[in-house]
Design a protein around this motif. Sequence first.
Motif, PDB file in Angstrom:
ATOM      1  N   TYR A  42     -49.943  84.625 -34.896  1.00 36.18           N
ATOM      2  CA  TYR A  42     -49.030  83.789 -35.673  1.00 36.18           C
ATOM      3  C   TYR A  42     -47.615  83.856 -35.117  1.00 36.18           C
ATOM      4  O   TYR A  42     -46.875  82.882 -35.180  1.00 36.18           O
ATOM      5  N   GLU A  43     -47.230  84.992 -34.560  1.00 34.40           N
ATOM      6  CA  GLU A  43     -45.869  85.099 -34.022  1.00 34.40           C
ATOM      7  C   GLU A  43     -45.651  84.140 -32.859  1.00 34.40           C
ATOM      8  O   GLU A  43     -44.534  83.651 -32.641  1.00 34.40           O
ATOM      9  N   VAL A  44     -46.703  83.834 -32.112  1.00 35.24           N
ATOM     10  CA  VAL A  44     -46.590  82.890 -31.005  1.00 35.24           C
ATOM     11  C   VAL A  44     -46.582  81.455 -31.534  1.00 35.24           C
ATOM     12  O   VAL A  44     -45.753  80.624 -31.130  1.00 35.24           O
ATOM     13  N   TYR A  45     -47.516  81.154 -32.431  1.00 33.90           N
ATOM     14  CA  TYR A  45     -47.556  79.809 -33.039  1.00 33.90           C
ATOM     15  C   TYR A  45     -46.210  79.448 -33.650  1.00 33.90           C
ATOM     16  O   TYR A  45     -45.702  78.334 -33.453  1.00 33.90           O
ATOM     17  N   ASP A  64     -48.006  81.593 -48.310  1.00 29.30           N
ATOM     18  CA  ASP A  64     -47.206  82.568 -47.564  1.00 29.30           C
ATOM     19  C   ASP A  64     -47.112  82.180 -46.091  1.00 29.30           C
ATOM     20  O   ASP A  64     -46.034  82.238 -45.485  1.00 29.30           O
ATOM     21  N   SER A  65     -48.235  81.768 -45.520  1.00 28.78           N
ATOM     22  CA  SER A  65     -48.220  81.326 -44.127  1.00 28.78           C
ATOM     23  C   SER A  65     -47.419  80.046 -43.969  1.00 28.78           C
ATOM     24  O   SER A  65     -46.693  79.867 -42.989  1.00 28.78           O
ATOM     25  N   GLY A  66     -47.542  79.136 -44.936  1.00 28.87           N
ATOM     26  CA  GLY A  66     -46.773  77.903 -44.891  1.00 28.87           C
ATOM     27  C   GLY A  66     -45.280  78.153 -44.955  1.00 28.87           C
ATOM     28  O   GLY A  66     -44.488  77.453 -44.312  1.00 28.87           O
ATOM     29  N   ARG A  67     -44.884  79.156 -45.740  1.00 34.30           N
ATOM     30  CA  ARG A  67     -43.467  79.495 -45.820  1.00 34.30           C
ATOM     31  C   ARG A  67     -42.940  80.010 -44.487  1.00 34.30           C
ATOM     32  O   ARG A  67     -41.789  79.740 -44.114  1.00 34.30           O
ATOM     33  N   LEU A  68     -43.763  80.716 -43.763  1.00 33.63           N
ATOM     34  CA  LEU A  68     -43.355  81.152 -42.424  1.00 33.63           C
ATOM     35  C   LEU A  68     -43.193  79.956 -41.489  1.00 33.63           C
ATOM     36  O   LEU A  68     -42.305  79.940 -40.634  1.00 33.63           O
ATOM     37  N   GLY A  69     -44.056  78.949 -41.653  1.00 32.84           N
ATOM     38  CA  GLY A  69     -43.904  77.742 -40.854  1.00 32.84           C
ATOM     39  C   GLY A  69     -42.571  77.070 -41.102  1.00 32.84           C
ATOM     40  O   GLY A  69     -41.879  76.644 -40.157  1.00 32.84           O
ATOM     41  N   ILE A  70     -42.170  76.975 -42.360  1.00 31.99           N
ATOM     42  CA  ILE A  70     -40.883  76.359 -42.689  1.00 31.99           C
ATOM     43  C   ILE A  70     -39.735  77.242 -42.200  1.00 31.99           C
ATOM     44  O   ILE A  70     -38.702  76.731 -41.737  1.00 31.99           O
ATOM     45  N   ASP A  84     -40.810  89.295 -37.952  1.00 33.59           N
ATOM     46  CA  ASP A  84     -41.269  90.522 -38.598  1.00 33.59           C
ATOM     47  C   ASP A  84     -42.418  90.219 -39.553  1.00 33.59           C
ATOM     48  O   ASP A  84     -43.454  90.904 -39.550  1.00 33.59           O
ATOM     49  N   ALA A  85     -42.254  89.164 -40.360  1.00 33.73           N
ATOM     50  CA  ALA A  85     -43.317  88.788 -41.297  1.00 33.73           C
ATOM     51  C   ALA A  85     -44.572  88.352 -40.557  1.00 33.73           C
ATOM     52  O   ALA A  85     -45.701  88.703 -40.941  1.00 33.73           O
ATOM     53  N   ALA A  86     -44.400  87.577 -39.479  1.00 26.81           N
ATOM     54  CA  ALA A  86     -45.550  87.094 -38.714  1.00 26.81           C
ATOM     55  C   ALA A  86     -46.327  88.244 -38.079  1.00 26.81           C
ATOM     56  O   ALA A  86     -47.565  88.238 -38.053  1.00 26.81           O
ATOM     57  N   ARG A  87     -45.604  89.232 -37.556  1.00 23.77           N
ATOM     58  CA  ARG A  87     -46.284  90.364 -36.928  1.00 23.77           C
ATOM     59  C   ARG A  87     -47.051  91.186 -37.954  1.00 23.77           C
ATOM     60  O   ARG A  87     -48.130  91.716 -37.658  1.00 23.77           O
ATOM     61  N   ARG A  88     -46.528  91.264 -39.172  1.00 21.90           N
ATOM     62  CA  ARG A  88     -47.282  91.932 -40.246  1.00 21.90           C
ATOM     63  C   ARG A  88     -48.561  91.150 -40.557  1.00 21.90           C
ATOM     64  O   ARG A  88     -49.634  91.740 -40.759  1.00 21.90           O
ATOM     65  N   ARG A  89     -48.437  89.839 -40.593  1.00 21.59           N
ATOM     66  CA  ARG A  89     -49.617  89.005 -40.832  1.00 21.59           C
ATOM     67  C   ARG A  89     -50.645  89.214 -39.730  1.00 21.59           C
ATOM     68  O   ARG A  89     -51.851  89.349 -40.010  1.00 21.59           O
ATOM     69  N   ASP A  90     -50.210  89.223 -38.491  1.00 21.69           N
ATOM     70  CA  ASP A  90     -51.118  89.395 -37.362  1.00 21.69           C
ATOM     71  C   ASP A  90     -51.831  90.750 -37.398  1.00 21.69           C
ATOM     72  O   ASP A  90     -52.964  90.878 -36.906  1.00 21.69           O
ATOM     73  N   LEU A  91     -51.179  91.757 -37.968  1.00 23.81           N
ATOM     74  CA  LEU A  91     -51.773  93.097 -38.075  1.00 23.81           C
ATOM     75  C   LEU A  91     -52.645  93.259 -39.312  1.00 23.81           C
ATOM     76  O   LEU A  91     -53.230  94.316 -39.524  1.00 23.81           O
ATOM     77  N   GLY A  92     -52.723  92.206 -40.129  1.00 17.24           N
ATOM     78  CA  GLY A  92     -53.512  92.274 -41.350  1.00 17.24           C
ATOM     79  C   GLY A  92     -52.831  93.038 -42.471  1.00 17.24           C
ATOM     80  O   GLY A  92     -53.492  93.458 -43.430  1.00 17.24           O
TER      81      GLY A  92
END
Length: 383
Positions: A69-72, A241-247, A302-310
Amino acid sequence: MDVDRLLPTPEAADLIALAREIADKELAPRADEHEAAESYPEGLFATLGKAGLLGLAYPEEFGGGGQPYEVYLQVLEELAARWAAVAVATSVHTLACHPLHSFGTAEQKERWLPEMLEGKLIGGYSLSEPQAGSDAAALACKAERTDDGAYRVTGNKAWITHGGKAGFYALFARTAPGSHGISCFLAPGATEGLSFGKPERKMGLQAVPTTSAHWDGALIGADRRIGDEGQGLQIAFSALDSGRLGIAACATGLAQAALSAAVAYANERTTFGRKIIDHQGLGFLLADMAAAVDAARATYLDAARRRDLGRPFSRQASAAKLIATDTAMKVTTDAVQVLGGYGYTREFPVERYMREAKIMQIFEGTNQIQRLVISRQLTATAK
């Protein structure tokens, strides 16, 4: 000016370079014209799909990019720095694919997901209603079972990005009373009985339509229900939560564009025999803008990397959305100030950036809602 990024792999660096190339060639030259004319960029999303930029966060087995997600999000930021409306629509498309990917059956995913991730079907997210925005449990649009097992949908939806243009909609409708009575459907864009209102006359992001939708007894097959009946709010909230990261990424890209424009102007304009960037008052303003953009980027990553780590990332996603969108509003406003009278004209893009920034504090949950999410989690942690 290009952002100096820390990327996890050489492949990610190549992907960012590809995104920049496409954004510079296909997005940047067309943005002003389409935004001014409020005209839809026909064929552009197909181009992004062919380049593999519409399914980056999803598995390769279904035609996605298999990227963290951090790359996307950093690709999304690059798109937003050239054309915010296109980046927001890309984020919404990614959001609309989430229910099928995360809650669909193997058969459903095999049937529909590849076309969605390849961009052959562009998605819209149909959750909000005229009287139910942040309060999703108040949805009134109904999906009633027919004798043959299909669902008859009746009601109104609002604030649909790509409304009337999308090939499918992640639709949330009421199948029973109460907060556990919402269900999710993968609704075809050409469903008989589905019609759309005129595009909203918006302050910004005018090239991609935002509309209402009217469901007049439209039939949706039972095979298009995603998840169980009553699971709709769980599905919707799991995606938000993922959508908020997109915005947050889109807002950061918009702020970066405004900063770049302001820095370029400040290095060219002279007063009192010096470039205006060399005047301390303006130099410090630009420094604050740069620091704010860096902080917004670091927060969403930071949030994306947490998501990627589950790991849990809900609070961090709300913080990223809050910080990045407030930053976009402040930085774009300051960019107009840097350009002075020219910043208030349409001869320079910063006035458009300022108009586009405002909505980012509102959609995907207003920033007041983000503060509510954060405060509730702080309360829960303290117990």
